[in-house]
Design an enzyme around this catalytic site. Sequence first.
Site, short mmCIF file in Angstrom:
data_model
loop_
_atom_site.label_atom_id
_atom_site.label_comp_id
_atom_site.label_asym_id
_atom_site.label_seq_id
_atom_site.Cartn_x
_atom_site.Cartn_y
_atom_site.Cartn_z
N LYS A 54 0.85 -1.20 0.00
CA LYS A 54 0.00 0.00 0.00
C LYS A 54 0.88 1.25 0.00
O LYS A 54 0.64 2.20 -0.74
CB LYS A 54 -0.93 0.00 1.23
CG LYS A 54 -2.08 -1.00 1.09
CD LYS A 54 -2.86 -1.21 2.39
CE LYS A 54 -3.89 -2.33 2.20
NZ LYS A 54 -4.62 -2.69 3.41
N GLN A 98 -4.68 -1.45 9.65
CA GLN A 98 -4.65 -2.78 9.02
C GLN A 98 -5.28 -3.83 9.94
O GLN A 98 -4.98 -3.89 11.14
CB GLN A 98 -3.19 -3.14 8.68
CG GLN A 98 -3.03 -4.42 7.88
CD GLN A 98 -3.61 -4.36 6.47
OE1 GLN A 98 -3.74 -3.29 5.87
NE2 GLN A 98 -3.99 -5.50 5.94
N ASP A 121 -11.06 3.02 4.08
CA ASP A 121 -11.49 1.62 3.97
C ASP A 121 -13.01 1.53 3.81
O ASP A 121 -13.53 0.51 3.36
CB ASP A 121 -11.14 0.86 5.26
CG ASP A 121 -9.82 0.10 5.17
OD1 ASP A 121 -9.50 -0.39 4.08
OD2 ASP A 121 -9.14 -0.01 6.21
N1 GUN Z 1 -7.02 -6.68 6.05
C1 GUN Z 1 -7.33 -7.38 4.94
N2 GUN Z 1 -7.93 -6.59 4.02
C2 GUN Z 1 -8.00 -5.36 4.57
C3 GUN Z 1 -8.49 -4.11 4.11
O1 GUN Z 1 -9.02 -3.97 2.99
N3 GUN Z 1 -8.36 -3.06 4.96
C4 GUN Z 1 -7.80 -3.20 6.20
N4 GUN Z 1 -7.73 -2.12 6.96
N5 GUN Z 1 -7.33 -4.34 6.65
C5 GUN Z 1 -7.42 -5.41 5.84
#
Ligand code: GUN
Length: 287
Positions: A54, A98, A121
């Site tokens: 990311k 995350q 998100d």
């Molecule tokens: N863990 C797995 N996929 C995601 C996501 O799209 N966002 C976040 N914050 N954590 C994740």
Amino acid sequence: MSARIIDGKKLSAQIKEDVAQRVQALQQKHGIQAGLTVVLVGEDPASQVYVRNKGLACEAAGLKSEIIRLPADTTETKLLALITRLNQDSSVHGILVQLPLPAHLDEHKVIETIAPHKDVDGFHVSNAGMLMTGKPLFAPCTPYGVMKMLESENVTLRGAEAVIVGASNIVGKPMAMLLLAAGATVTLCNSKTRDLAAQTRRADVLVAAVGRPGIITGDMVKPGAVVIDVGINRGADGKLCGDVDFASASAVASAITPVPGGVGPMTIAMLLVNTLEAAERSANISL
Ligand code: GUN
């Protein structure tokens, strides 16, 4: 029949290119550099890879990226205080914590602390509610990416039978809302669904988001269906694989996403889109 492959890598590259141009325009017109802060608690190996990717994607598109790594034993009070500080920092347009979090931290409480207008998100109840009522501020990145893939393939959703396997807050439920808003008749299956194959065989658009390698096999796919594989699993051979048995399903489907190179890259591209849009909105607010 051999299905057309829906290339998420190529489509995500186009989206990221568009984001990069808009990021530059925002900087030039308003002096604002769109910025994303990612918070990672603990050392989960998969999360470390996702978070690094990311950050790299942000930098490649000209966004400011900050990754805050906290030890696994971070207290909830400390994490909530950090989020509150980020909420108040005008140089931070997007905040992403995350998941999963270590067990002693209340995921719901943590997400609800993020300011909804920075929740890129789209997991905050306010954003989930906006999506459900047809006025999304941020659509969650993975289902948003799936919608972009369907759009790029000119898949007719109005009146289509869409079946989603997996009812998570992150993918299945928001996916259902987006498909519903696009006019599809949506079936959302879960682990208790009695006859899964009977459901999936009705699908014009089949989305698999379970996290179980090969749970969808070719005999569960309607001939000519569009199959979207959201799963990212490590197979017995150590290789990445999806929830769909690609060999048998691609012989029946009209179009299918591969793993890797399908939905995965789209999730990151849509995260950049959401962050950019948060920054663009902040520019309008301050005008
Ligand atoms: N863990 C797995 N996929 C995601 C996501 O799209 N966002 C976040 N914050 N954590 C994740």
